[in-house]
Design a protein around this motif. Structure first.
Motif, short mmCIF file in Angstrom:
data_model
loop_
_atom_site.label_atom_id
_atom_site.label_comp_id
_atom_site.label_asym_id
_atom_site.label_seq_id
_atom_site.Cartn_x
_atom_site.Cartn_y
_atom_site.Cartn_z
N GLU A 1 0.83 -1.21 0.00
CA GLU A 1 0.00 0.00 0.00
C GLU A 1 0.87 1.26 0.00
O GLU A 1 0.60 2.22 -0.73
CB GLU A 1 -0.94 -0.02 1.20
CG GLU A 1 -2.08 -1.03 1.08
CD GLU A 1 -2.93 -1.11 2.32
OE1 GLU A 1 -2.50 -0.57 3.38
OE2 GLU A 1 -4.03 -1.72 2.26
N LYS A 2 1.93 1.25 0.82
CA LYS A 2 2.84 2.40 0.86
C LYS A 2 3.58 2.55 -0.46
O LYS A 2 3.71 3.66 -1.00
CB LYS A 2 3.84 2.22 2.01
CG LYS A 2 3.23 2.27 3.40
CD LYS A 2 4.29 2.00 4.46
CE LYS A 2 3.67 1.95 5.85
NZ LYS A 2 4.69 1.60 6.90
N TRP B 1 2.74 1.49 -3.44
CA TRP B 1 1.86 1.86 -4.55
C TRP B 1 1.55 3.37 -4.54
O TRP B 1 1.42 3.99 -5.58
CB TRP B 1 0.59 1.04 -4.48
CG TRP B 1 -0.43 1.34 -5.54
CD1 TRP B 1 -1.72 1.72 -5.36
CD2 TRP B 1 -0.24 1.29 -6.96
NE1 TRP B 1 -2.36 1.89 -6.56
CE2 TRP B 1 -1.47 1.63 -7.57
CE3 TRP B 1 0.85 0.98 -7.77
CZ2 TRP B 1 -1.64 1.69 -8.94
CZ3 TRP B 1 0.69 1.03 -9.16
CH2 TRP B 1 -0.54 1.38 -9.72
N LYS B 2 1.47 3.95 -3.34
CA LYS B 2 1.24 5.40 -3.23
C LYS B 2 2.49 6.18 -3.64
O LYS B 2 2.40 7.22 -4.29
CB LYS B 2 0.85 5.75 -1.81
CG LYS B 2 -0.54 5.30 -1.41
CD LYS B 2 -0.86 5.64 0.03
CE LYS B 2 -2.24 5.14 0.44
NZ LYS B 2 -2.53 5.43 1.88
N PRO C 1 3.39 5.04 -8.12
CA PRO C 1 2.19 4.61 -8.85
C PRO C 1 2.46 4.14 -10.28
O PRO C 1 1.59 3.52 -10.89
CB PRO C 1 1.31 5.86 -8.84
CG PRO C 1 2.26 7.00 -8.66
CD PRO C 1 3.38 6.49 -7.82
N ASN D 1 -9.01 -3.66 -6.88
CA ASN D 1 -7.65 -3.44 -7.39
C ASN D 1 -7.34 -4.35 -8.58
O ASN D 1 -6.62 -3.96 -9.50
CB ASN D 1 -6.64 -3.68 -6.27
CG ASN D 1 -6.61 -2.55 -5.26
OD1 ASN D 1 -6.79 -1.38 -5.62
ND2 ASN D 1 -6.39 -2.88 -3.99
#
Length: 459
Positions: free
Chosen positions: A93-94, A96-97, A100, A125
């Motif tokens: 999650e981290k 991907w932010k 991107p 997703n």
């Protein structure tokens, strides 16, 4: 996505030979002197793909140029390999932010979310992932699995179909797709995709064997209405068991279920079905424990029973004889004795026909013939046959009233005794009245001159 396949200019379906040809072609074009950076990418792609066995289990992502991104990617991989899906999910999650543009973080996020039970987020997703690259088979596969995990069976089926058409062929996915087809009754599709697996000329890893046994089990099940595929399935199964005989004891129950399903589907084609018998020497040699040997013995009994009962050359009496002479498992000894007596008496009545069939049994079912040999010889000589029949009938008449399902009296009703039989004394020992039964108004046999009902009847 800049995958290893794209770097070499090949498709994910490329064979090892095609991978090698593409590599030599690319290094001639991008030598270490003219373009060292591209050469390094080509070398890295080749080193990775040459280790695969043509059917990889997921997409091949190249090394990331950003050191921080690569560090996070390595951390995610280690967490997934260690089974720490929660850490992998949070790191994804981290990442991907922060990055991107690196789609691999979204890919691994989906895997981690499913492992953590976040199936709703995994679906959303996975839809984004497949939308990014609609023609990517691996992304389509993860979409199908995510739909399945969420319970969207209809969407899962069509996503599986698309992933398969795009070239997804790893064994786990094939079995998932086959199970989806099973729910929709698409048996022809199941046979097509699973036969493709069984036809592969490759050496399966030990870790892949559970899936291969499951492949043969599904093939055996769905061939019930498509018996034309059974010859190929049987041939390939026998060859597979021979090649992997060292692992037979570990999968003896799975083999038992596969064989039983083939027995159920077998209808009359002795030529191909007899090939299954070639597997029994392999099974017998492979098994060491008594329990394993017992399973193989039972499978062999079922196999011979299927052969005999589906042989159109043998009469119903001869087929029942197989059951009777081998002993039907689990039945009471008295019932087994009754079955033997019933069969032998029927065979005596059908003597000429049975003797003709005995030649077939001797040639094609020698073990069966061995159990019946003495009785066949008695039938053939015929000299003591009346005495043998009378002896069998004597025992048969004692047991028959307490048993059901016999064929002798049914097929030969004139053989049923016409005398009135009264049971008394020892169990199964009949008393047969030779004189006429005394009537109520007849003179009493004691000589009193009174009627029987007024004298000894009440005594």
């Amino acid at each position: 996505m800049d995958t290893y396949y794209k770097i070499l200019g090949i498709t994910p379906e490329a064979s090892q030979t095609e991978i090698k040809k593409a590599y030599f072609k690319m290094i001639r074009q991008y030598s270490p002197e003219s373009d060292p950076e591209q050469f390094q990418k080509i070398r890295e792609a080749y080193e990775y793909l040459k280790k695969s066995d043509n059917i990889s289990i997921g997409p091949a992502f190249p090394m990331l140029s950003d050191p921080s991104a690569q560090y996070m990617a390595d951390q995610i991989t280690r967490s997934l390999q260690a089974g720490d899906s929660k850490t992998a999910r949070d790191t994804c999650e981290k990442a991907w932010k922060l990055f991107p543009d690196n789609i691999q973080f979204l890919y691994y996020l989906i895997l981690a979310q499913r492992e953590c039970g976040n199936t709703g987020k995994a679906v959303k997703n996975a839809e984004k992932l497949a939308e990014r690259e609609p023609e990517n088979k691996w992304f389509q596969k993860e979409l199908a699995i995510s739909y399945m995990a969420r319970g969207f069976t209809n969407k899962a089926y069509f996503a599986c179909e698309k992933a398969y058409n795009l070239g997804c062929r790893d064994i786990d996915f094939i079995l998932i797709y086959a199970s989806e087809c099973f729910d929709y009754g698409e048996y022809d599709t199941i046979l097509s995709i699973l036969l493709e697996v069984s036809r592969q000329d490759k050496k399966w890893n030990k870790e892949e064997l559970p899936e291969i046994f499951e492949t043969y089990l599904m093939l055996a099940k769905v061939s019930q209405d498509r018996t034309e595929y059974l010859p190929e399935i049987t041939d390939r199964l026998v060859l597979f068991l021979e090649q992997y005989r060292l692992y037979i004891p570990e999968y003896i129950m799975e083999i038992s279920i596969i064989f039983s399903n083939i027995y159920i589907n077998y209808i009359g084609n002795t030529k191909y079905f007899s090939k299954l018998g070639q597997a029994f020497p392999t099974l017998e040699k492979a098994c060491r424990m008594e329990e394993e040997k017992e399973i193989v013995r039972h499978l062999l009994w079922e196999y011979n029973f299927s052969l005999v009962t589906n042989d159109s050359r043998l009469s119903a009496t001869m087929k029942r004889a197989y059951d009777a002479f081998y002993g039907i498992e689990g039945l009471h000894p008295v019932v087994l004795k009754f079955a033997l007596l019933d069969t032998k008496l029927c065979m005596i009545e059908e003597r000429q026909e049975i003797l003709k069939q005995a030649k077939i049994v001797k040639k094609d079912y020698p073990d069966f013939y061995g159990k019946m040999q003495d009785f066949f010889q008695t039938l053939e000589s015929g000299s003591n046959l009346p005495y043998v029949k009378e002896s069998l009938l004597k025992s048969y008449r004692k047991i028959e009233p307490d048993c059901s399902g016999g064929f002798y009296y049914k097929n030969y009703p004139n053989e049923r005794p016409k005398d009135n039989v009264i049971y008394g004394g020892d169990y199964f020992e009949p008393y047969i009245r030779n004189a006429k039964k005394i009537g109520r108004n007849d003179p009493c046999p004691c000589g009193s001159g009174k009627k029987y009902k007024q004298c000894c009847m009440n005594k």
